[in-house]
Scaffold this motif. Structure first.
Motif, PDB file in Angstrom:
ATOM      1  N   CYS A  58      59.453 -51.267  30.887  1.00  0.00           N
ATOM      2  CA  CYS A  58      59.036 -52.503  29.966  1.00  0.00           C
ATOM      3  C   CYS A  58      58.402 -53.706  30.820  1.00  0.00           C
ATOM      4  N   SER A  59      57.300 -53.036  31.580  1.00  0.00           N
ATOM      5  CA  SER A  59      56.817 -53.857  32.361  1.00  0.00           C
ATOM      6  C   SER A  59      57.608 -54.655  33.475  1.00  0.00           C
ATOM      7  N   TRP A  60      58.437 -54.070  33.775  1.00  0.00           N
ATOM      8  CA  TRP A  60      59.593 -54.723  34.935  1.00  0.00           C
ATOM      9  C   TRP A  60      60.416 -55.658  34.126  1.00  0.00           C
ATOM     10  N   GLY A  61      60.607 -55.879  33.077  1.00  0.00           N
ATOM     11  CA  GLY A  61      61.283 -56.730  32.049  1.00  0.00           C
ATOM     12  C   GLY A  61      60.716 -57.618  31.328  1.00  0.00           C
ATOM     13  N   PRO A  62      59.460 -57.936  31.400  1.00  0.00           N
ATOM     14  CA  PRO A  62      58.961 -59.179  30.507  1.00  0.00           C
ATOM     15  C   PRO A  62      58.951 -58.440  29.021  1.00  0.00           C
ATOM     16  N   LEU A  63      58.656 -57.445  28.570  1.00  0.00           N
ATOM     17  CA  LEU A  63      58.670 -56.936  27.299  1.00  0.00           C
ATOM     18  C   LEU A  63      60.124 -56.829  26.537  1.00  0.00           C
ATOM     19  N   ILE A  64      60.759 -58.014  26.377  1.00  0.00           N
ATOM     20  CA  ILE A  64      61.806 -57.931  25.654  1.00  0.00           C
ATOM     21  C   ILE A  64      61.792 -57.475  24.123  1.00  0.00           C
ATOM     22  N   LEU A  65      60.803 -57.336  23.688  1.00  0.00           N
ATOM     23  CA  LEU A  65      60.404 -57.079  22.122  1.00  0.00           C
ATOM     24  C   LEU A  65      59.631 -55.619  22.190  1.00  0.00           C
ATOM     25  N   GLY A  66      59.576 -55.194  23.204  1.00  0.00           N
ATOM     26  CA  GLY A  66      58.729 -53.716  23.139  1.00  0.00           C
ATOM     27  C   GLY A  66      57.106 -53.972  23.466  1.00  0.00           C
ATOM     28  N   GLU A 229      77.618 -78.743  45.851  1.00  0.00           N
ATOM     29  CA  GLU A 229      78.167 -80.333  45.450  1.00  0.00           C
ATOM     30  C   GLU A 229      78.758 -80.985  46.763  1.00  0.00           C
ATOM     31  N   LYS A 230      79.879 -80.323  47.303  1.00  0.00           N
ATOM     32  CA  LYS A 230      80.236 -80.991  48.521  1.00  0.00           C
ATOM     33  C   LYS A 230      79.398 -81.146  49.524  1.00  0.00           C
ATOM     34  N   HIS A 231      78.228 -80.470  49.891  1.00  0.00           N
ATOM     35  CA  HIS A 231      77.484 -80.554  51.010  1.00  0.00           C
ATOM     36  C   HIS A 231      75.992 -81.102  50.670  1.00  0.00           C
ATOM     37  N   GLY A 232      76.100 -81.745  49.405  1.00  0.00           N
ATOM     38  CA  GLY A 232      74.527 -82.215  49.012  1.00  0.00           C
ATOM     39  C   GLY A 232      73.644 -81.670  49.092  1.00  0.00           C
ATOM     40  N   ALA A 233      73.631 -80.090  48.511  1.00  0.00           N
ATOM     41  CA  ALA A 233      72.619 -79.088  48.377  1.00  0.00           C
ATOM     42  C   ALA A 233      72.451 -79.052  47.029  1.00  0.00           C
ATOM     43  N   LEU A 234      71.154 -78.354  46.695  1.00  0.00           N
ATOM     44  CA  LEU A 234      70.920 -78.035  45.308  1.00  0.00           C
ATOM     45  C   LEU A 234      71.247 -76.618  44.974  1.00  0.00           C
ATOM     46  N   LEU A 235      71.863 -76.267  43.820  1.00  0.00           N
ATOM     47  CA  LEU A 235      72.001 -74.943  43.288  1.00  0.00           C
ATOM     48  C   LEU A 235      70.813 -74.364  42.812  1.00  0.00           C
ATOM     49  N   PHE A 236      70.188 -73.308  43.144  1.00  0.00           N
ATOM     50  CA  PHE A 236      69.013 -73.129  42.538  1.00  0.00           C
ATOM     51  C   PHE A 236      69.214 -71.484  41.901  1.00  0.00           C
ATOM     52  N   PHE A 237      69.133 -71.423  40.704  1.00  0.00           N
ATOM     53  CA  PHE A 237      69.315 -70.084  40.117  1.00  0.00           C
ATOM     54  C   PHE A 237      68.040 -69.502  39.761  1.00  0.00           C
ATOM     55  N   ASP A 238      67.501 -68.374  40.591  1.00  0.00           N
ATOM     56  CA  ASP A 238      66.302 -67.699  40.335  1.00  0.00           C
ATOM     57  C   ASP A 238      66.553 -66.659  39.133  1.00  0.00           C
ATOM     58  N   GLU A 239      66.076 -67.278  37.830  1.00  0.00           N
ATOM     59  CA  GLU A 239      66.425 -66.492  36.583  1.00  0.00           C
ATOM     60  C   GLU A 239      64.885 -65.853  36.083  1.00  0.00           C
ATOM     61  N   VAL A 240      64.199 -65.388  37.274  1.00  0.00           N
ATOM     62  CA  VAL A 240      62.944 -64.598  36.459  1.00  0.00           C
ATOM     63  C   VAL A 240      63.398 -63.530  35.731  1.00  0.00           C
ATOM     64  N   ILE A 241      64.266 -62.807  36.242  1.00  0.00           N
ATOM     65  CA  ILE A 241      64.860 -61.681  35.418  1.00  0.00           C
ATOM     66  C   ILE A 241      65.814 -61.878  34.345  1.00  0.00           C
ATOM     67  N   SER A 242      66.525 -62.669  34.700  1.00  0.00           N
ATOM     68  CA  SER A 242      67.898 -63.049  33.755  1.00  0.00           C
ATOM     69  C   SER A 242      67.441 -63.858  32.817  1.00  0.00           C
TER      70      SER A 242
END
Ligand SMILES: *Cc1c(COP(=O)(O)O)cnc(C)c1O
Length: 428
Positions: A58-66, A229-242
């Motif tokens: 599916c073009s490596w994921g993009p085509l969720i409608l086919g 949060e404890k250490h003042g860093a950002l949590l970055f979710f890479d959701e390019v697939i998900s």
């Protein structure tokens, strides 16, 4: 037998490095030559020799409608007639942004770019600019596009500096990336202690699906949020697939975890080149021209791509869309797994939402070092057995399969028969 693909590939080799415009397409890990596709409709694609395949790439994921979804084709066709790019704001951008933001409580603002890599690269700059820190934590087994600082793997010893996985990446860049194994919060805590006040963000694929499918525990992802949060860093979710794959709001919505930054790609463009990154208002306010972190794009928010993305996501936003897709995927996977169990194969499919992956073993795994690399020749055998029977998957044992909404129950039943036959030919 005709083999136009092989002829075309020979020609392509005189134009492109390795004959392709993205490495994994070259079939290097499974052997043989890549197939040239000429058309796709719904769940099926046809190669230049007129052989038809059920498509799980599916073009490596993009085509969720086919492929060639009616509404996307129609609306993109109409948009094309009105001009393809203006370099000015257009209503198409507003429409797609509104649809996303109204249905995704995990981001307040979004910026459209042109690929997943660009989204990650830009959001990383934002994380560094916002926190004023330069180091990042990345996990072994997560892929984030071909950004310099993320094409990095762990050194051989634990305390070793990481090494680049590509030539052409300066050591100075590599030294700002800390590589850790997945599914282990202790090593994350230790890294935060060791590099006190230097870590800008922790980047993770919350559903790691680029190096096998390494499903993570919700408690682990929550633990990362706590440590950030404890250490003042950002949590970055890479959701390019998900993103828009496991839930309309991606893994953030699937697990109900609020990260600071999220990147999107693949599905968001409806089959066109689109990426995006988003986050809370306070953070996004630092992006130019509102803020001082520069990021731009001549074709960003392109009206054709935005139109395709809008009509794809409009379908995805319908009630029950993800439940239905997940349940069809689960039936397909259970069907194959029951067969493997009965015949005693050391193989199963692991799954989350509409993603699945071939595991050579009986148990699901959560870390890259648990993947049995010695089984990849067996995957190659399976791969060619699948191709022969009309099943197309990404050409590597480390790639996952995707099920689209066009993969109806009857397509999946047909696919299961072929899949089982290919397994039999591989293992018996
Ligand atoms: C595909 C992918 C990327 C890169 O996106 P491109 O559009 O190929 O540049 C980045 N991160 C993740 C998680 C991906 O799956």
């Amino acid at each position: 037998m005709r083999n136009h693909s092989a002829t075309l590939f020979e020609e392509a080799k005189s134009y492109f490095p390795g004959g392709v415009n993205s490495p994994v397409r070259a079939f290097k890990s499974v052997g043989g030559t890549p197939l040239f596709m000429k058309e796709g409709k719904g769940a099926k694609i046809t190669d230049v020799d007129d052989k038809e395949y059920i498509d799980f790439c599916c073009s490596w994921g993009p085509l969720i409608l086919g492929h060639a979804h009616e509404k996307i084709v129609k609306n993109v066709g109409e948009a094309l007639l009105k001009g393809t790019s203006f370099g000015t704001p257009t209503t198409a951008e507003n429409k797609l942004a509104k649809l996303i933001l109204e249905n995704n409580p995990y981001i307040d603002k979004i910026r459209f770019v042109n690929s997943g890599t660009e989204a990650v690269m830009s959001a990383l700059r934002l994380a560094r600019g916002y926190t004023g820190k330069s180091k990042i934590i990345k996990f072994d087994g997560c892929y984030h596009g071909h950004v310099d600082s993320l094409l990095v793997k762990a050194g051989s010893g634990l305390a070793d500096t990481p090494t680049a996985t590509s030539k052409g990446i300066p050591e100075s860049v590599v030294n700002d990336t800390i590589i850790l194994p997945l599914d282990n919060l202790i090593v994350v805590e230790e890294a935060f202690e060791q590099f006190k006040d230097q870590i800008a963000c922790v980047i993770i694929e919350p559903v790691p699906a680029n190096n096998g499918l390494l499903k993570q525990r919700r408690e682990y992802l929550l633990g990362l949020k706590y440590l950030c949060e404890k250490h003042g860093a950002l949590l970055f979710f890479d959701e390019v697939i998900s993103g828009f794959r496991v839930h309309f709001s991606g893994a953030a919505g699937y697990y109900d975890i609020q990260p600071d930054l999220i990147s999107y790609g693949k599905i968001i463009g409806g089959g066109f080149p689109v990426g995006a990154y988003g986050g809370k208002k306070e953070i996004m306010a630092h992006v130019a021209p509102e803020g001082e972190i520069y990021q731009a794009g001549t074709l960003s928010g392109n009206p054709i791509a935005m139109t395709a993305g809008y009509h794809q996501l409009l379908e995805c936003s319908k009630i029950g869309f993800y439940q239905e897709l997940e349940s069809r995927t689960r039936d397909f996977v259970s069907n194959i797994n029951a067969f493997c169990e009965k015949r005693g194969y050391n193989f199963h499919l692991t799954t989350i939402a509409s993603i699945f992956w071939c595991v050579f073993g009986k148990k699901d795994i959560s870390r890259a070092d648990q993947i049995d690399a010695s089984k990849m020749p067996t995957f190659s055998k399976l791969y060619h057995n699948l191709l022969e029977r009309g099943i197309y998957m990404g050409p590597s044992g480390y790639e996952v399969g995707f099920i689209s909404n066009a993969h109806s129950e009857s397509v999946l039943n047909d696919a299961a028969v072929k899949f089982k036959d290919a397994l039999k030919a591989t293992f018996e």
